[in-house]
Design a protein around this motif. Sequence first.
Motif, PDB file in Angstrom:
ATOM      1  N   THR A  24       0.754  -1.249  -0.145  1.00 58.16           N
ATOM      2  CA  THR A  24       0.035   0.001  -0.075  1.00 58.16           C
ATOM      3  C   THR A  24       0.901   1.289   0.086  1.00 58.16           C
ATOM      4  N   ASP A  25       2.105   1.217   0.560  1.00 58.94           N
ATOM      5  CA  ASP A  25       2.907   2.385   0.633  1.00 58.94           C
ATOM      6  C   ASP A  25       3.199   2.962  -0.926  1.00 58.94           C
ATOM      7  N   TYR A  26       3.206   2.029  -1.890  1.00 55.15           N
ATOM      8  CA  TYR A  26       3.617   2.384  -3.419  1.00 55.15           C
ATOM      9  C   TYR A  26       2.397   2.527  -4.250  1.00 55.15           C
ATOM     10  N   GLN A  27       1.135   2.876  -3.695  1.00 61.71           N
ATOM     11  CA  GLN A  27      -0.103   2.740  -4.531  1.00 61.71           C
ATOM     12  C   GLN A  27      -0.003   4.140  -5.572  1.00 61.71           C
ATOM     13  N   ALA A  28       0.840   5.060  -5.531  1.00 63.89           N
ATOM     14  CA  ALA A  28       0.888   6.221  -6.336  1.00 63.89           C
ATOM     15  C   ALA A  28       1.835   6.062  -7.320  1.00 63.89           C
ATOM     16  N   PHE A  29       2.629   4.901  -7.219  1.00 67.29           N
ATOM     17  CA  PHE A  29       3.704   4.882  -8.245  1.00 67.29           C
ATOM     18  C   PHE A  29       3.165   4.039  -9.480  1.00 67.29           C
ATOM     19  N   CYS A  30       3.729   4.353 -10.551  1.00 66.70           N
ATOM     20  CA  CYS A  30       3.400   3.490 -11.824  1.00 66.70           C
ATOM     21  C   CYS A  30       3.901   2.000 -11.576  1.00 66.70           C
ATOM     22  N   LYS A  31       3.088   0.896 -11.952  1.00 66.04           N
ATOM     23  CA  LYS A  31       3.533  -0.392 -11.910  1.00 66.04           C
ATOM     24  C   LYS A  31       3.668  -0.881 -12.996  1.00 66.04           C
ATOM     25  N   CYS A  32       3.746  -0.277 -14.280  1.00 61.37           N
ATOM     26  CA  CYS A  32       3.923  -0.819 -15.522  1.00 61.37           C
ATOM     27  C   CYS A  32       5.192  -1.891 -15.513  1.00 61.37           C
ATOM     28  N   GLU A  33       5.379  -2.584 -16.534  1.00 61.10           N
ATOM     29  CA  GLU A  33       6.451  -3.579 -16.568  1.00 61.10           C
ATOM     30  C   GLU A  33       7.706  -2.725 -16.934  1.00 61.10           C
ATOM     31  N   CYS A  35       8.518   0.422 -15.762  1.00 64.15           N
ATOM     32  CA  CYS A  35       8.867   0.922 -14.606  1.00 64.15           C
ATOM     33  C   CYS A  35       9.491  -0.279 -13.627  1.00 64.15           C
ATOM     34  N   ARG A  36       8.865  -1.381 -14.010  1.00 66.01           N
ATOM     35  CA  ARG A  36       9.106  -2.320 -12.659  1.00 66.01           C
ATOM     36  C   ARG A  36      10.702  -2.850 -13.378  1.00 66.01           C
ATOM     37  N   THR A  37      10.830  -2.960 -14.398  1.00 68.73           N
ATOM     38  CA  THR A  37      12.251  -3.577 -15.109  1.00 68.73           C
ATOM     39  C   THR A  37      13.180  -2.389 -14.674  1.00 68.73           C
ATOM     40  N   ASP A  38      12.789  -1.021 -14.781  1.00 68.36           N
ATOM     41  CA  ASP A  38      13.842  -0.099 -14.483  1.00 68.36           C
ATOM     42  C   ASP A  38      14.210  -0.182 -13.009  1.00 68.36           C
ATOM     43  N   LYS A  76      16.153  -1.029   1.234  1.00 71.14           N
ATOM     44  CA  LYS A  76      16.610   0.220   0.939  1.00 71.14           C
ATOM     45  C   LYS A  76      16.898   0.743  -0.359  1.00 71.14           C
ATOM     46  N   ARG A  77      17.662  -0.016  -0.912  1.00 65.21           N
ATOM     47  CA  ARG A  77      18.312   0.097  -2.353  1.00 65.21           C
ATOM     48  C   ARG A  77      17.064   0.130  -3.485  1.00 65.21           C
ATOM     49  N   ILE A  78      16.053  -1.000  -2.968  1.00 63.27           N
ATOM     50  CA  ILE A  78      14.778  -0.947  -3.800  1.00 63.27           C
ATOM     51  C   ILE A  78      13.999   0.314  -3.719  1.00 63.27           C
ATOM     52  N   THR A  79      13.891   0.877  -2.443  1.00 60.00           N
ATOM     53  CA  THR A  79      12.892   1.775  -2.173  1.00 60.00           C
ATOM     54  C   THR A  79      13.468   3.160  -2.820  1.00 60.00           C
ATOM     55  N   SER A  80      14.943   3.238  -2.799  1.00 64.16           N
ATOM     56  CA  SER A  80      15.563   4.274  -3.561  1.00 64.16           C
ATOM     57  C   SER A  80      15.285   4.433  -4.865  1.00 64.16           C
ATOM     58  N   ALA A  81      15.309   3.067  -5.704  1.00 64.68           N
ATOM     59  CA  ALA A  81      15.147   2.987  -7.102  1.00 64.68           C
ATOM     60  C   ALA A  81      13.826   3.449  -7.509  1.00 64.68           C
ATOM     61  N   ILE A  82      12.624   2.821  -6.618  1.00 60.37           N
ATOM     62  CA  ILE A  82      11.495   3.252  -6.721  1.00 60.37           C
ATOM     63  C   ILE A  82      11.138   4.820  -7.003  1.00 60.37           C
ATOM     64  N   HIS A  83      11.860   5.450  -5.907  1.00 63.33           N
ATOM     65  CA  HIS A  83      11.638   7.034  -6.011  1.00 63.33           C
ATOM     66  C   HIS A  83      12.387   7.464  -7.318  1.00 63.33           C
ATOM     67  N   TYR A  88      11.645  10.085 -12.582  1.00 65.89           N
ATOM     68  CA  TYR A  88      11.991  10.037 -13.891  1.00 65.89           C
ATOM     69  C   TYR A  88      11.394   8.725 -14.663  1.00 65.89           C
ATOM     70  N   PRO A  89      10.331   8.632 -14.962  1.00 68.07           N
ATOM     71  CA  PRO A  89       9.600   7.304 -15.706  1.00 68.07           C
ATOM     72  C   PRO A  89      10.108   7.445 -17.098  1.00 68.07           C
ATOM     73  N   ARG A  90      10.411   6.289 -17.582  1.00 70.25           N
ATOM     74  CA  ARG A  90      10.881   6.273 -19.021  1.00 70.25           C
ATOM     75  C   ARG A  90       9.773   5.649 -19.808  1.00 70.25           C
ATOM     76  N   HIS A  91       8.513   5.274 -19.258  1.00 77.85           N
ATOM     77  CA  HIS A  91       7.569   4.751 -20.064  1.00 77.85           C
ATOM     78  C   HIS A  91       6.870   5.667 -20.935  1.00 77.85           C
ATOM     79  N   LYS A  92       5.898   5.261 -21.934  1.00 72.57           N
ATOM     80  CA  LYS A  92       5.401   6.241 -22.750  1.00 72.57           C
ATOM     81  C   LYS A  92       3.911   6.422 -22.386  1.00 72.57           C
TER      82      LYS A  92
END
Length: 92
Positions: A24-33, A35-38, A76-83, A88-92
């Motif tokens: 639930t902490d990451y509901q506002a973030f994009c969860k497309c493939e 972004c997930r891969t990035d 911690k590293r994953i959380t930093s990467a999520i932020h 700076y999302p790269r998806h279209k």
Amino acid sequence: MSKKLVNVMEELVETLVTVQMLGTDYQAFCKCEQCRTDIVALSLNTLPSHYVTTEEGRQNAYNKLNNKENLRWINKRITSAIHVVAKYPRHK
């Protein structure tokens, strides 16, 4: 294990990213493939690899990495990467 070389850290990070993105902490973030891969790639670039060639080696590396202290450090590293990816999302 179907590949000759397996990065146990990659397997662990992919699993932890999936779990964190479902939280639930990451509901506002994009969860497309994309972004997930990035997020996985950015996380792995900040963590040491743990390559193995056998199932026994995989299990040993997993047991070594799968403790409270290491999981906190990896998350911690994953959380930093999520932020970073959210900013700076790269998806279209």
